[in-house]
Design a protein around this motif. Structure first.
Motif: not given
Ligand code: P6P
Length: 334
Positions: A122-123, A125, A215, A218, A244, A246-248, A262, A264, A274-275, A280
């Motif tokens: 996860d994460g 990116s 984040n 939004y 933040y 950006g990695s759950l 946290f 989302y 999104k999750l 997750e």
């Molecule tokens: P955003 C990473 O791509 C992920 O799936 C989670 O690990 C993280 O919390 C979330 O997306 C980040 O999303 O929209 O803030 O880039």
């Protein structure tokens, strides 16, 4: 679990075997499963730490079931977990974020008693910028008969039926956090000997929490309740911090140790958030509650949700109980 002292240098294997002895009915199959996951974690950790040198950064050019570009390490992590779970007789089915359909264990391999849901990496990116990433997993005990092909009813069920869950975090160090009826315990990998050692026994989620993770790009698309919660926690007198990554897994793990929430949430564009629920939200909600925290989708307890399909998305509010309750109370009408 009775409060027993494990001295310095307690390995994961020793902890699991000694803890298992407190459960007379235990056969060691769950221990075997966690050891398989730990091995997969060591292999992924080694690759993650060398990705920049081993040509493992970047994308494979493929797009997965989620419609996301598959990173080379995503594919490696997924294949590593599949291989580590199929041949030791403890698992009958694996539901992975990277696979449209579950992997059913059978043929020459025994269709074991557990179902594993996993987000292998996860994460991802964040890989190319060397940010912390992680693996998330949940464990159900199957409903169908061991030795027969696994069935959908073995996995489409509320998270409250999870038997265990955990995550691996690949950051400045590699940690494995495991939660089951014996509590929540953290193990740190010593790469020089290739062993996980007990480093965080009996993890409890601090409350009140002093950190919020979201984040807020939004903001305009959030419900009013989310905005009201953010306005409240930003009051100077509350002395809160915003973090933040950006990695759950990284945001969740920090909140597990330091306290925090946290979020989302759902947005107008993504009403389901999104999750993902199965691999997750469910596992992390199990871990959070086992550590004294909480997890909702802004309205319902995450673990009470019954999934409709393997890749359902869900809004997530998770962390210290006081902050989860405060946010959920405000979000009820979103
Ligand atoms: P955003 C990473 O791509 C992920 O799936 C989670 O690990 C993280 O919390 C979330 O997306 C980040 O999303 O929209 O803030 O880039």
């Amino acid at each position: 679990m009775e409060d027993r002292q494990f001295d310095e240098g307690t390995t994961l294997d020793r902890f699991l075997i000694e803890t298992m002895r407190q459960y007379p009915g235990a056969t060691g199959t769950f221990v075997n499963l966690i050891q398989s996951i730990a091995l997969a974690g060591k292999m992924i950790s080694a690759r993650v730490n060398r990705a920049g040198l081993a040509g493992l950064l970047g994308e494979t050019g493929e797009v997965n079931i989620q419609g996301e570009f598959v990173q080379k390490l995503d594919r490696y992590a997924n294949e590593t977990f599949m291989r580590s779970l199929e041949h030791r007789g403890h698992t009958c089915m694996v539901v992975s974020e990277e696979e449209a359909e579950p992997m059913k264990v059978g043929g020459k391999w025994h269709s074991g008693r557990y179902v594993v849901t996993v987000d292998p990496l996860d994460g991802s990116s964040n890989i190319d910028v060397n940010a912390t990433i992680g693996t998330i997993f949940g464990v159900f005990r199957r409903k169908s008969e061991e030795g027969t092909p696994a069935e959908t009813r073995d996995v489409l069920r509320p998270g409250s039926e999870l038997l265990g869950a955990g995550y691996l975090i690949y950051g400045s160090g590699t940690m494995l956090v495991v939660a089951a009826e014996f509590g929540v315990h953290g193990f740190t990998l010593d790469p020089s000997v290739g062993e996980f050692f007990l480093s965080h026994p009996n993890i409890r989620m601090p409350s009140p929490g002093r950190i919020y993770s979201i984040n807020d790009v939004y903001w305009d698309d959030f419900g009013q309740g989310v905005r009201d919660f953010l306005t409240a926690v930003r009051e100077p007198k509350r002395k809160m911090s915003s973090r933040y990554i950006g990695s759950l897994v990284a945001d969740f793990h920090r909140n597990m140790l330091k306290g925090g929430v946290f979020l989302y949430p759902a947005t107008g564009k993504s009403p389901e958030g999104k999750l993902r629920l199965m691999y997750e939200a469910f596992p992390l909600a199990f871990i959070a509650e086992m550590a004294g925290g909480g997890a909702t989708d802004g309205k319902r307890r995450i673990l009470d949700i019954v999934p409709e399909s393997l890749h359902d998305r869900v809004p997530l509010v998770i962390g210290s109980k006081d902050l989860v309750d405060e946010a959920t109370a405000l979000m009820k009408n979103d």
